[in-house]
Design a protein around this motif. Structure first.
Motif, PDB file in Angstrom:
ATOM      1  N   ARG A   1      -4.095   2.884   9.698  1.00  0.00           N
ATOM      2  CA  ARG A   1      -4.729   4.195   9.623  1.00  0.00           C
ATOM      3  C   ARG A   1      -6.172   4.064   9.140  1.00  0.00           C
ATOM      4  O   ARG A   1      -6.453   3.365   8.170  1.00  0.00           O
ATOM      5  CB  ARG A   1      -3.961   5.109   8.671  1.00  0.00           C
TER       6      ARG A   1
ATOM      7  N   HIS B   1       7.774   7.770  13.056  1.00  0.00           N
ATOM      8  CA  HIS B   1       6.692   7.181  12.275  1.00  0.00           C
ATOM      9  C   HIS B   1       7.252   6.681  10.955  1.00  0.00           C
ATOM     10  O   HIS B   1       7.908   7.427  10.220  1.00  0.00           O
ATOM     11  CB  HIS B   1       5.584   8.213  12.026  1.00  0.00           C
TER      12      HIS B   1
ATOM     13  N   MET C   1       4.888   2.702  14.362  1.00  0.00           N
ATOM     14  CA  MET C   1       5.233   3.770  15.300  1.00  0.00           C
ATOM     15  C   MET C   1       6.361   3.280  16.219  1.00  0.00           C
ATOM     16  O   MET C   1       6.220   2.258  16.891  1.00  0.00           O
ATOM     17  CB  MET C   1       4.019   4.176  16.132  1.00  0.00           C
TER      18      MET C   1
ATOM     19  N   TYR D   1       6.024   5.228   7.487  1.00  0.00           N
ATOM     20  CA  TYR D   1       4.861   5.058   6.620  1.00  0.00           C
ATOM     21  C   TYR D   1       5.190   4.003   5.567  1.00  0.00           C
ATOM     22  O   TYR D   1       6.141   4.153   4.785  1.00  0.00           O
ATOM     23  CB  TYR D   1       4.477   6.383   5.986  1.00  0.00           C
TER      24      TYR D   1
ATOM     25  N   THR E   1      -0.386   0.032   7.857  1.00  0.00           N
ATOM     26  CA  THR E   1      -0.089   1.225   7.062  1.00  0.00           C
ATOM     27  C   THR E   1       1.076   2.018   7.629  1.00  0.00           C
ATOM     28  O   THR E   1       1.708   2.787   6.917  1.00  0.00           O
ATOM     29  CB  THR E   1      -1.326   2.141   6.993  1.00  0.00           C
ATOM     30  N   GLU E   2       1.362   1.834   8.921  1.00  0.00           N
ATOM     31  CA  GLU E   2       2.423   2.598   9.575  1.00  0.00           C
ATOM     32  C   GLU E   2       3.021   1.787  10.706  1.00  0.00           C
ATOM     33  O   GLU E   2       2.368   0.893  11.260  1.00  0.00           O
ATOM     34  CB  GLU E   2       1.864   3.911  10.149  1.00  0.00           C
TER      35      GLU E   2
ATOM     36  N   TYR F   1      -5.269   6.163  14.183  1.00  0.00           N
ATOM     37  CA  TYR F   1      -4.378   5.018  14.048  1.00  0.00           C
ATOM     38  C   TYR F   1      -4.649   4.006  15.153  1.00  0.00           C
ATOM     39  O   TYR F   1      -4.734   4.363  16.336  1.00  0.00           O
ATOM     40  CB  TYR F   1      -2.924   5.478  14.099  1.00  0.00           C
TER      41      TYR F   1
ATOM     42  N   ASN G   1       3.350   2.703   2.944  1.00  0.00           N
ATOM     43  CA  ASN G   1       2.973   2.994   1.546  1.00  0.00           C
ATOM     44  C   ASN G   1       2.925   1.741   0.678  1.00  0.00           C
ATOM     45  O   ASN G   1       3.406   1.718  -0.460  1.00  0.00           O
ATOM     46  CB  ASN G   1       3.935   4.016   0.933  1.00  0.00           C
TER      47      ASN G   1
ATOM     48  N   SER H   1       4.603  -5.250   5.412  1.00  0.00           N
ATOM     49  CA  SER H   1       4.826  -4.894   6.821  1.00  0.00           C
ATOM     50  C   SER H   1       5.590  -5.977   7.570  1.00  0.00           C
ATOM     51  O   SER H   1       6.412  -5.680   8.441  1.00  0.00           O
ATOM     52  CB  SER H   1       3.490  -4.610   7.525  1.00  0.00           C
TER      53      SER H   1
END
Length: 405
Positions: free
Chosen positions: A80, A51, A7, A53, A4-5, A160, A55, A59
């Motif tokens: 997340r 970060h 970092m 995101y 989802t993210e 996370y 969405n 990935s």
């Protein structure tokens, strides 16, 4: 696993003191440019980390693209989970199972940006680690150098989880060291020089000289394709076509053969300097490696550099050919560079160029030419193309290339 993210951790940016914010802002801009074809992506560049995101974006594709952006030390894809410890435990087991192998060791490392969360870091480490250990048979705890570290970060909007650090490209964000022109041929060395310049934060614009009808449209497209190969490191690059036919024909007609290369290169440097001044460039980069060809001896460099006071930087000057080729293969420009489309330098190469040209002779031969007029007419024919990630220029030429083999 669909994350989802992502970092992002910064590299050299951590040493930049009062300029740190400018470097981070530029990195954020570059990441957004590099990800321009992922419309749902949201990039938030904060002081300590970035970060991204996702969405719903893929990935795996985003990760591959992110690996090439300069200014990133490493990054971690994250998932997340709602701020519910039971949900975190289940997701942790899922993540470990996905990577599990017999005898694997692990540990849990928790940090809280939300210090009001009901459990502290030690409690979360014990609760999550204990649950994972009970539900993944054969897994072992190891606090120093485990096979996998499950990182848990508690924030106000969720918890996370991540388990890997992916190495970034390092270096500095492109644009933080200013703008410069790169003299781009169709060979192996100049794209490598451009790559090394960008790694140190230089925003390069490609200057390519072409001489129709002596050089083909395929040769021009090859230079554009080489530029496209470097766009993942920054997102977009300006490609500047400079018509060079009249200059080369004039030089060939009026200058002795041994000085053709010297005079041609002096014209190229003048034109590149003029473009740099017009477009805010602070320096000129090229792919010269000392002693590799006739125009790359110290005597030749001195005779050619005579026409400019602008810094001329040569990132590969002390490398041997094998070192340059190794980098070209790494950045995927080598196979393209060796395609047999001749550029203007090879088409008009004299049979016996001077390796130690005399500066006074070069100036004398030029004094018989209309230097200012030739320069002005070439600049009037300049064309600029904005090249982005994903642009392609040689697809229509593949058949023509195969016929050359």
């Amino acid at each position: 696993m669909q994350y989802t993210e992502i970092m992002v951790r910064y590299g050299e940016l951590s040493t930049k003191g009062k300029n740190r914010r400018n470097f981070i802002d530029r990195l954020g801009f570059n990441v957004r440019s590099a990800m321009h074809d992922f419309p749902e992506l949201v990039v938030k560049a904060h002081r300590d980390r970035m970060h991204i995101y996702l969405n719903g974006e893929d990935s795996d594709k985003v990760i591959e693209r992110l690996k090439q952006v300069f200014g990133i030390q490493n990054f971690s894809p994250s998932v997340r989970v709602e701020r519910d410890v039971e949900a975190v435990k289940e997701k942790a087991v899922e993540m470990i199972n996905e990577k599990f192998f017999d005898g694997m060791t692990f540990k849990v490392n928790t940090r809280r940006s939300d210090h009001h969360f009901v459990y502290d870091t030690n409690e979360l480490n014990e609760m999550i680690g204990g649950y994972v250990l009970q539900n993944v048979p054969g897994l072992k705890v190891k606090m120093k150098n485990p096979d996998i570290t499950l990182r848990v970060e508690v924030r106000c909007d969720g918890i996370y989880l991540s388990h890997e650090k992916i190495q970034g490209a390092g270096g500095l964000p492109v644009g933080t060291a200013g703008r410069a022109m790169l003299m781009l041929s169709g060979g192996i060395d100049s794209p490598v020089a451009g790559y090394l310049a960008m790694k140190r934060g230089v925003d390069i614009e490609m200057v390519h000289f072409f001489s129709p009808p002596y050089t083909s449209e395929q040769a021009l497209n090859k230079a554009k394709e080489l530029t496209a190969k470097l766009t993942p490191y920054v997102g977009r690059i300006q490609f500047i076509e400079v018509p060079f036919t009249e200059i080369q024909e004039t030089v060939k007609h009026d200058v002795p053969s041994g000085y053709l290369m010297t005079i041609q290169r002096r014209f190229m440097l003048r034109l590149t300097e003029a473009l740099a001044k017009k477009r805010g460039g602070l320096a000129i980069f090229n792919g010269e490696a000392l002693g590799q060809v006739a125009s790359q001896t110290l005597e030749s460099m001195a005779a050619i550099n005579d026409v400019t006071t602008m810094p001329v930087l040569r990132p590969v000057v002390s490398m041997d050919k094998n070192e340059i080729i190794k980098i070209a293969q790494k950045i995927d420009t080598f196979d393209l560079s060796i395609m047999p489309f001749e550029d203007c330098c090879t088409v008009f190469a004299p049979p016996a160029p001077k390796t130690k040209p005399k500066l006074d002779r070069a100036r004398y031969y030029e004094s018989r030419l209309d230097v200012d007029g030739l320069i002005q007419r070439a600049l009037e024919g300049v064309k600029v193309t904005n090249i982005q990630i994903g642009d392609s220029f040689l697809n229509d030429s593949e058949q023509a290339f195969s016929e050359l083999l």
